[in-house]
Design an enzyme around this catalytic site. Sequence first.
Site, PDB file in Angstrom:
ATOM      1  CB  CYS A 156      83.125 -16.447   8.425  1.00 26.83           C
ATOM      2  SG  CYS A 156      84.606 -15.416   8.525  1.00 26.83           S
ATOM      3  CD  GLU A 182      84.991 -12.645  12.558  1.00 23.87           C
ATOM      4  OE1 GLU A 182      86.186 -12.301  12.536  1.00 23.87           O
ATOM      5  OE2 GLU A 182      84.605 -13.775  12.218  1.00 23.87           O
ATOM      6  CG  HIS A 238      83.075 -17.928   4.104  1.00 17.71           C
ATOM      7  ND1 HIS A 238      82.812 -16.595   4.333  1.00 17.71           N
ATOM      8  CD2 HIS A 238      84.254 -18.194   4.707  1.00 17.71           C
ATOM      9  CE1 HIS A 238      83.791 -16.078   5.059  1.00 17.71           C
ATOM     10  NE2 HIS A 238      84.683 -17.036   5.296  1.00 17.71           N
TER      11      HIS A 238
END
Length: 414
Positions: free
Chosen positions: A113, A81, A245
């Site tokens: 993400c 990103e 994550h």
Amino acid sequence: MKAGIEAINIYCGSAVLDVKELAVARNLNMERFENLMMKEKTVPMPYEDPISNGVNAAKPIIDNLSEEEKGKIDMIITCTESGIDFGKSMSTYMHHYLGLSRNCRLFELKNACYSGTAGFQMAVNFILSQAAPGRKALVICTDIMRTNIVEDSLDFSFAEPSTGSGAVAILVSDNPTVFQVDKGANGYYGYEVMDTCRPVPDAEAGDADKSLLSYLDCCENSFKEYQNRVEGADYETTFDYLAFHTPFGGMVKGAHRTNMRKLKKAKPDYIEADFQKRVTPSLLYCQRVGNIMGATAHLALLSAIENGNYDRTKRVGVFSYGSGCCSEFYSGLVSPQAQESLKKYGISNHLQDRYKMSMSDYESTFHVNGKLKFGTKNFKVDREEFPEPYAHVKGKNKLVFSEIKDFHRKYEFV
């Protein structure tokens, strides 16, 4: 037919900041800060950007391949990103500096993400499709957050200690010596939500509480979809380790606690013991780098592989989340040989061999970061402005960002 990770490596910068020092300097509520479960954050230097980080993560993998094996890399996918151009893919730069064959697909994925998992799953399915038997794909997940202002905002204050910089490079093939993906074992879950976004390259916007709730919702429901597709899957007994994550460790702990309560009706003491056993190994590297967005889920997976006990082949469950949002739960097998195959990259040594910045060092980077805006036409990097961190890359054949000339980025190995 097998597919998965043949090799994986990271590059997480040349400088770090102790986030407890940052919390004290920002006068944060220390009880709330401890819940972040963070130790260090990578501080990006002016000579480091998503491209140089990506190349530095991938180069040791490429250097360990024969010329014949290098020629089998059919595809480079950059996942980020933190793109440097609306059109030109960073994969073109990385392809050039890695010296790979011109007969190669080069493209970029952007999905907050979740981007790293999107690229990884695309590569895995390319291998499984047998569209090009014996070929490989290189997935480079790379993200950066350059701090250039300290906003008078509680949400930003607690985000600042957790934002990081770095890259994870993954060689995907039909020889998955590190992580063999469980074919077809995927649960997806996504919807539109304005939790966090990046309207400008150097700052995030959004609602931190909404982001937490969306993360928890996706973690639960992506696993439920995994259960629907994988007969007999059980959150507690199917996976020897779990890798999430990791925006910060406390978020992972909350998600695991929620799943264990809802799915297994587990009690607090049991949940804590299970967290320490199955989840903590995946946090150790993330705690020393910070959130590197699209690369974080694979940093957690790598940490679980390097820091777990693999006296036999074990299954790791992976949860990936990207704001906005899309999520996925998938799994794979890690053999006892996986840890041995990773030793040549010296990953823990790399994390140890970074310059420890003071708060004044850290804040002195802000003025440079403010000049590196998206769309900068010309810029010359002064590598010697931060000599102590630079000493950690000089003479080590690392790629550094040197200038932008008419929008074209220039790099060199030092």
